[in-house]
Design a protein around this motif. Structure first.
Motif: not given
Length: 191
Positions: A133-157
């Motif tokens: 559970a702790v590991m899944s939380g850490v990975l979820s936190l890292l995915v959230g940070l990854f999303l913050l840094f890559t969200a602007r590069r996602w394709p637009v609708a």
């Protein structure tokens, strides 16, 4: 990495780690040895908040799939907060397993009170599931940070799904435009 792959990777990772959190709380987190009994404490008892946090991750995935650029940033912050809260909730329950298990021990023995319950416990044997559970939380936190840094590069609708269509007043009619007008509920022959 191509923008579409960034988007797909993120949208698949969030429910994966939410499912890992959900799986971990359905398992036995520790066994409490009390006098002549062994009491198995599941993750749902040890840290009940984790089920709600896992469900929040699933809901966030659905919202993320249709969100625009600004809301992707908000979703990244929320996903990071969900991951940090999973880590905090799991670690807090592991830090004092006797207090976390007190209600189960009281039900099994009839003895209540923090000090009385602690005096009954001979041994607590942790399993690996709280660490999952702790590991899944850490990975979820890292995915959230990854999303913050890559969200602007996602394709637009694409524009074909937008409700508002801008047309020039004197533009010639064509069959695609006529079908679009019918889909919008207007008569294309009235132009």
């Amino acid at each position: 990495m191509p923008p579409r792959r960034l988007r797909l990777l993120t949208i698949l990772a969030i429910p994966l780690f939410s499912a890992l959190t959900m799986l971990s709380i359905t398992q036995t987190w520790w066994t409490v040895e009390v006098a002549d009994r062994s009491l198995e404490i599941a993750g749902t008892v040890a840290s009940p908040a984790l089920s709600a946090l896992a469900l929040a991750g699933f809901a966030l995935t659905a919202a993320l799939a249709i969100s625009g650029p600004v809301f992707r940033i908000v979703m990244g912050v929320l996903q990071s907060a969900i991951g940090a809260t999973v880590v905090l909730a799991a670690y807090n329950s592991m830090s004092d397993p006797i207090a976390t298990s007190a209600t189960i021990i009281t039900e099994a023995t009839g003895v209540a009170g923090t000090e009385s319950v602690a005096a009954l416990v001979d041994e607590v044997v942790l399993t690996g599931w709280p660490w999952v559970a702790v590991m899944s939380g850490v990975l979820s936190l890292l995915v959230g940070l990854f999303l913050l840094f890559t969200a602007r590069r996602w394709p637009v609708a694409s524009r074909k799904y937008q409700a508002a269509r801008l047309e020039e007043p004197g533009a010639p009619r064509d069959s695609v435009g006529d079908w679009d007008a019918l889909s919008d509920g207007s008569d294309p022959t009235e132009r």
